[in-house]
Write a protein that holds these residues in place. Structure first.
Motif, short mmCIF file in Angstrom:
data_model
loop_
_atom_site.label_atom_id
_atom_site.label_comp_id
_atom_site.label_asym_id
_atom_site.label_seq_id
_atom_site.Cartn_x
_atom_site.Cartn_y
_atom_site.Cartn_z
N CYS A 132 23.10 -0.22 7.40
CA CYS A 132 21.77 0.01 6.81
C CYS A 132 21.06 -1.28 6.45
O CYS A 132 21.69 -2.27 6.06
N ASP A 133 19.72 -1.24 6.54
CA ASP A 133 18.90 -2.24 5.87
C ASP A 133 18.64 -1.73 4.45
O ASP A 133 18.48 -0.52 4.24
N VAL A 134 18.60 -2.65 3.50
CA VAL A 134 18.40 -2.29 2.10
C VAL A 134 17.17 -3.00 1.57
O VAL A 134 17.03 -4.22 1.72
N LEU A 135 16.27 -2.25 0.95
CA LEU A 135 15.12 -2.82 0.27
C LEU A 135 15.46 -2.98 -1.21
O LEU A 135 15.86 -2.03 -1.87
N GLU A 136 15.29 -4.21 -1.70
CA GLU A 136 15.50 -4.49 -3.12
C GLU A 136 14.20 -5.04 -3.71
O GLU A 136 13.60 -5.95 -3.15
N VAL A 137 13.80 -4.50 -4.85
CA VAL A 137 12.58 -4.95 -5.53
C VAL A 137 12.99 -5.65 -6.82
O VAL A 137 13.76 -5.11 -7.61
N GLY A 138 12.45 -6.84 -7.03
CA GLY A 138 12.73 -7.58 -8.26
C GLY A 138 14.15 -8.08 -8.37
O GLY A 138 14.82 -7.79 -9.37
#
Length: 278
Positions: free
Chosen positions: A49-55
């Motif tokens: 998976c690609d993972v989106l992380e915010v902050g």
């Protein structure tokens, strides 16, 4: 404390780069890499998976996600003070971490991600709920994400998983549970963070359903629920009277007593009412 990689401890990273958390950015940094690794594991199997992380801040959760085998992490960081620390992580995980210095509310993240996609983040307090609502209300469903693993203030987390009849039950519960399975998977005390917030925190894991739990038009459902909970102390015949001239008849047709209040009505009956409003 167990090491998850060969990079320095987070306290050292923060001291080296002068990363005092900014209240204006809603920052509270998690310092325990064992905890960040545990949060990363709550996101499920990340290997494909690609993972989106915010902050990401100094990168504690970022390191956990990469150590758990994420194919790629896209980290959106508004605070440019954090970029040197994140660059050190990128160097330790060649080709696996992309960092964008920008605002998560405006960054076109899908230009940088390949499905399947999971979202995992210790969300900044000041934008957390807005981001969640956006992820739950895209123009088309299923969404770009398979799952969301998100840190919130405990109060917000309880609103996401709340059931009818509770004070926490409201619009956020309806939006989340209509299209996803939502559960609290971790609780964290204030002292886990720097600086320590005044409230406890919790991690919520949401798994996207292939289709909504009950049929309804998304915009109509959102409008009805917003009106109902906007005046939650009123009976529904009063809070919804502006929605249609024959509102009481429509409430009865949906199996809802006109004298009921919003917090008493379950998701299925709100969806039934939304279908009668189209």
């Amino acid at each position: 404390m167990a090491r998850i990689d060969d990079l320095p401890p987070l306290r050292e990273v923060i001291a080296t780069h002068g990363l005092n958390a900014k209240k204006s950015l809603g920052q509270n940094f998690l310092l325990d890499l064992n905890l960040t690794a545990k949060i990363a594991r709550q996101a499920g199997d990340l290997s494909g998976c690609d993972v989106l992380e915010v902050g990401p801040g100094p990168g504690g959760l970022t390191r956990g996600l990469l150590a758990e085998g994420a194919r790629k992490v896209l980290a959106i960081e508004k605070d440019d003070r954090c970029l040197p620390a994140l660059a050190e992580i990128a160097a330790a995980y060649p080709g696996q971490l992309e960092v964008i210095n920008g605002d998560a509310l405006t960054t076109p993240v899908l230009d940088h991600l390949t499905p399947p996609i999971r979202v995992a983040a210790n969300l900044p307090y000041n934008v957390g709920t807005e981001l969640l609502v956006r992820w739950l209300t895209p123009p088309e469903w299923p969404p770009f994400w398979n799952s969301l693993t998100l840190m919130f203030q405990r109060e917000v987390a309880e609103r996401i998983v709340a059931q009818p009849g509770s004070k926490a039950y409201g619009r956020l519960a309806i939006l989340a549970q209509w299209r996803a399975d939502a559960r609290i998977v971790m609780s964290l005390p204030p002292e886990a963070f720097q600086p320590a917030p005044k409230v406890h925190s919790a991690v919520v894991h949401l798994t996207a359903l292939s289709e909504p739990r009950f049929p309804a038009d998304a915009k109509v459902l959102s409008r009805i629920v917003a009106a109902a909970f906007g005046q939650r102390r009123k009976m529904l015949r009063a809070s919804l009277k502006g929605q249609a001239p024959d509102m009481e008849d429509r409430l009865l047709a949906a199996g809802i007593p006109p004298t009921a209040r919003a917090e008493e009505i379950d998701l299925e009956r709100f969806c039934a009412l939304a279908r009668l409003m189209t």
